[in-house]
Each structure stands twice: as C-alpha cells, then as structure tokens.
Design an enzyme around this catalytic site. Structure first.
Site, PDB file in Angstrom:
ATOM      1  N   GLY A 203       0.798  -1.210   0.000  1.00  0.00           N
ATOM      2  CA  GLY A 203       0.000   0.000   0.000  1.00  0.00           C
ATOM      3  C   GLY A 203       0.833   1.264   0.000  1.00  0.00           C
ATOM      4  O   GLY A 203       1.967   1.291  -0.466  1.00  0.00           O
ATOM      5  N   ASP A 228      -5.756  -8.205  -6.571  1.00  0.00           N
ATOM      6  CA  ASP A 228      -5.321  -8.033  -5.188  1.00  0.00           C
ATOM      7  C   ASP A 228      -4.156  -7.050  -5.157  1.00  0.00           C
ATOM      8  O   ASP A 228      -3.089  -7.320  -5.719  1.00  0.00           O
ATOM      9  CB  ASP A 228      -4.903  -9.374  -4.585  1.00  0.00           C
ATOM     10  CG  ASP A 228      -6.053 -10.362  -4.554  1.00  0.00           C
ATOM     11  OD1 ASP A 228      -7.166  -9.952  -4.184  1.00  0.00           O
ATOM     12  OD2 ASP A 228      -5.834 -11.539  -4.918  1.00  0.00           O
ATOM     13  N   LEU A 229      -4.331  -5.931  -4.501  1.00  0.00           N
ATOM     14  CA  LEU A 229      -3.349  -4.848  -4.510  1.00  0.00           C
ATOM     15  C   LEU A 229      -1.984  -5.324  -4.020  1.00  0.00           C
ATOM     16  O   LEU A 229      -1.874  -5.886  -2.926  1.00  0.00           O
ATOM     17  CB  LEU A 229      -3.857  -3.700  -3.633  1.00  0.00           C
ATOM     18  CG  LEU A 229      -2.957  -2.466  -3.546  1.00  0.00           C
ATOM     19  CD1 LEU A 229      -2.837  -1.784  -4.904  1.00  0.00           C
ATOM     20  CD2 LEU A 229      -3.475  -1.493  -2.494  1.00  0.00           C
ATOM     21  N   ASP A 230      -0.960  -5.097  -4.842  1.00  0.00           N
ATOM     22  CA  ASP A 230       0.436  -5.404  -4.506  1.00  0.00           C
ATOM     23  C   ASP A 230       0.668  -6.884  -4.202  1.00  0.00           C
ATOM     24  O   ASP A 230       1.602  -7.241  -3.485  1.00  0.00           O
ATOM     25  CB  ASP A 230       0.913  -4.554  -3.310  1.00  0.00           C
ATOM     26  CG  ASP A 230       0.952  -3.067  -3.627  1.00  0.00           C
ATOM     27  OD1 ASP A 230       1.116  -2.728  -4.814  1.00  0.00           O
ATOM     28  OD2 ASP A 230       0.793  -2.261  -2.698  1.00  0.00           O
ATOM     29  N   GLU A 231      -0.162  -7.751  -4.749  1.00  0.00           N
ATOM     30  CA  GLU A 231      -0.009  -9.183  -4.488  1.00  0.00           C
ATOM     31  C   GLU A 231       0.110 -10.001  -5.769  1.00  0.00           C
ATOM     32  O   GLU A 231       0.004 -11.228  -5.734  1.00  0.00           O
ATOM     33  CB  GLU A 231      -1.166  -9.700  -3.630  1.00  0.00           C
ATOM     34  CG  GLU A 231      -1.172  -9.148  -2.209  1.00  0.00           C
ATOM     35  CD  GLU A 231      -2.192  -9.826  -1.314  1.00  0.00           C
ATOM     36  OE1 GLU A 231      -2.813 -10.815  -1.775  1.00  0.00           O
ATOM     37  OE2 GLU A 231      -2.377  -9.382  -0.174  1.00  0.00           O
TER      38      GLU A 231
END
Length: 290
Positions: A203, A228-231
C-alpha cells in the site's frame, strides 16, 4: 538472410520423457535448438520450459503450420504454451503520476536501445512529467482522474491503449489503484513497481512505515498487477542495507535507485519472453545472451 529466433514458453504437468518429446518435435520440423531452459516444480508437479529455436532458409514450415502442428501435440501432455517470433517490437505505454526517476530511466534505456520495445506514449493523471516525455520525443497524454470520474477515465485509457495496439503497460509509479475491470482487460500485461520489498509494507507510504519499524534493508518489487493490490506475481526484487541513522528522506532516495533497476530488469524480462506465469507465481528464466 539472418536466422530468425523463435521463443516457445511451455508449462505442463511434469512427466517422463517430456524434454525428449519437445526437443524431438522441433528437430523433426527442421529447426536448430539455440537454447533450452527448464524448471521442474517438484512440489506442485509442474514442468516449465523456455525453448529458443532458429529458423533459416532451410526450414520449409510456415508459422501457421508450426503452430498448428504444435497445437496437435500439446493436448496429449496438457501443455499450455505461447510463441514469439522476435521480429516485432512490443508497443509499450508508461503510466506515471509525479515521480521522475522511473520514467526517465526507462526512456533513457529505450533511447539507447537497451529495451527491445517501442514506447508509444506516456500517460499521466497530472501534467508535471510532460517535459520529460517531450525531451525524449514521446507523445504525452494527460488524463486527469477523480473518485467520481474513475470509471470514465479508465475507459479512456482502454480506448487509447487498444487503438494503439499496446502490448505492455508499465506503471512507473502511477499512484492510482486500477479497477478489476481494467486489470482483467490486460492480464499479465501490466507491470507495477512497488517501493517496498513485498510482501512487507504494502500500500501507500512504505518508506515512512519502514522508518518507523527501523528496518535494516530497504527494497523494491516489480510485479504483474492483479485484482489483489500489490499481491500479483513477482517478477524482480532487490534490496539495499540501511542503518538506524536512515531517515524517511534517505530511505526514499536509496529506494528510488533500487526501483529504477528493479523495474528496468522486470520490463526487460517481459520483453524478452523470459516469464511464465503459473497461478500467482512468475517463473523467470535468466538471460541466455540474447
């Protein structure tokens, strides 16, 4: 006439004789094997291979015939595959917001022909970085966005990218969260640079959180964007050792240098067809001198 290098990316369940079967197929079709890189995931029972073959005037098979014949072989071994003929530079769009280092580095590498691509445009939700695009003679598009106009702005992006046949989108610190619809429109075609060694400090504002935790290593991660954020699947990472004396500002400065190297390596791997995505993991084969 210079021989053409063709790259096959292959994944399938691991099984006896698969390497022999694949190499024999290309031998029978008259190709010279330039390199064969393979990896077996014994835990998941999966096999991955990057095959580079050479085609010259003695090869009488067409692209269509090659793909048709390989497609007939593939089902017997549950092979998922892709092929690249190396004669077309991928068209790239770079997305940015405020920070300059990643954009400048990518455009400089492109100018020096260190990246096998055609940077078609720089796109931003701000105008601050337009002078850098202008300096390199790259078209700049300003598409501002607010929470209320996000859906309309992303449709503008899709229309712009699709009308220009963009093959790869590079988020060089584009500080907006992309919608699932946008990401799904370009599966494994969006590379993001995150200014942290993921999965730590996902994040926003990772340098401040790293400072607050007193980290001894600062890093950066390039990955494919997913819902999925940053995944998403990690392509490249690197770190630099720091000390308790590091401030948020010094961490940010050190991190900027790491980011440029990590992002450039990730983009190069994608452009060179060195990556096979399996579920949420990127299998990245090393360069073979190409």
């Amino acid at each position: 006439m210079k021989p053409q290098i063709i790259t096959f990316l292959i994944k399938c369940p691991d099984q006896k004789g698969i390497v022999s079967k694949l190499t024999h197929f290309f031998y029978q079709e008259g190709f010279n094997l330039v390199s064969a890189q393979q990896y077996t995931n014994s835990i998941d029972g999966m096999f991955f291979m990057r095959l580079r073959i050479e085609s010259d005037d003695t090869v009488l098979i067409s692209k269509e015939q090659l793909e048709e014949r390989f497609a007939r072989l593939a089902p017997a071994y549950d092979i998922v595959w892709s092929v690249d003929y190396g004669n077309k530079k991928q068209k790239v769009a770079i997305m940015v917001s405020h920070t300059t280092h990643n954009l400048y580095d990518l455009l400089q590498r492109n100018k020096e022909q260190k990246l096998h691509c055609d940077v078609k445009m720089v796109v931003s939700n701000h105008t601050k970085l337009k002078p850098i695009a202008d300096m390199f003679g790259i078209p700049f598009y300003h598409l501002p966005v607010t929470k209320e106009t996000k859906k309309e702005q992303e449709q503008q992006l899709i229309d712009l990218f699709d009308s220009n046949d963009i093959d790869l989108i590079v988020m060089a610190r584009y500080m907006q969260i992309l919608s699932n619809d946008f990401i799904n429109h370009y599966p494994n075609k969006i590379i993001n640079i995150h200014h942290s060694f993921l999965p730590a400090f996902q994040g926003a504002n990772p340098y401040m959180r790293a400072y607050e935790r007193g980290v001894k290593l600062i890093g950066a991660t390039a990955h494919y964007a997913t819902q999925d954020l940053d995944e998403g699947p990690i392509i490249e990472q690197d770190v630099e050792r720091v000390t308790h004396e590091s401030t948020p500002a010094t961490l940010k400065a050190i991190g900027a240098d790491i980011e440029t190297m990590v992002l450039a390596r990730a983009v190069k791997c994608h452009l060179n067809n060195q990556i096979i995505v399996d579920n949420n993991k990127a299998i990245v084969f090393p360069e073979t001198g190409e």
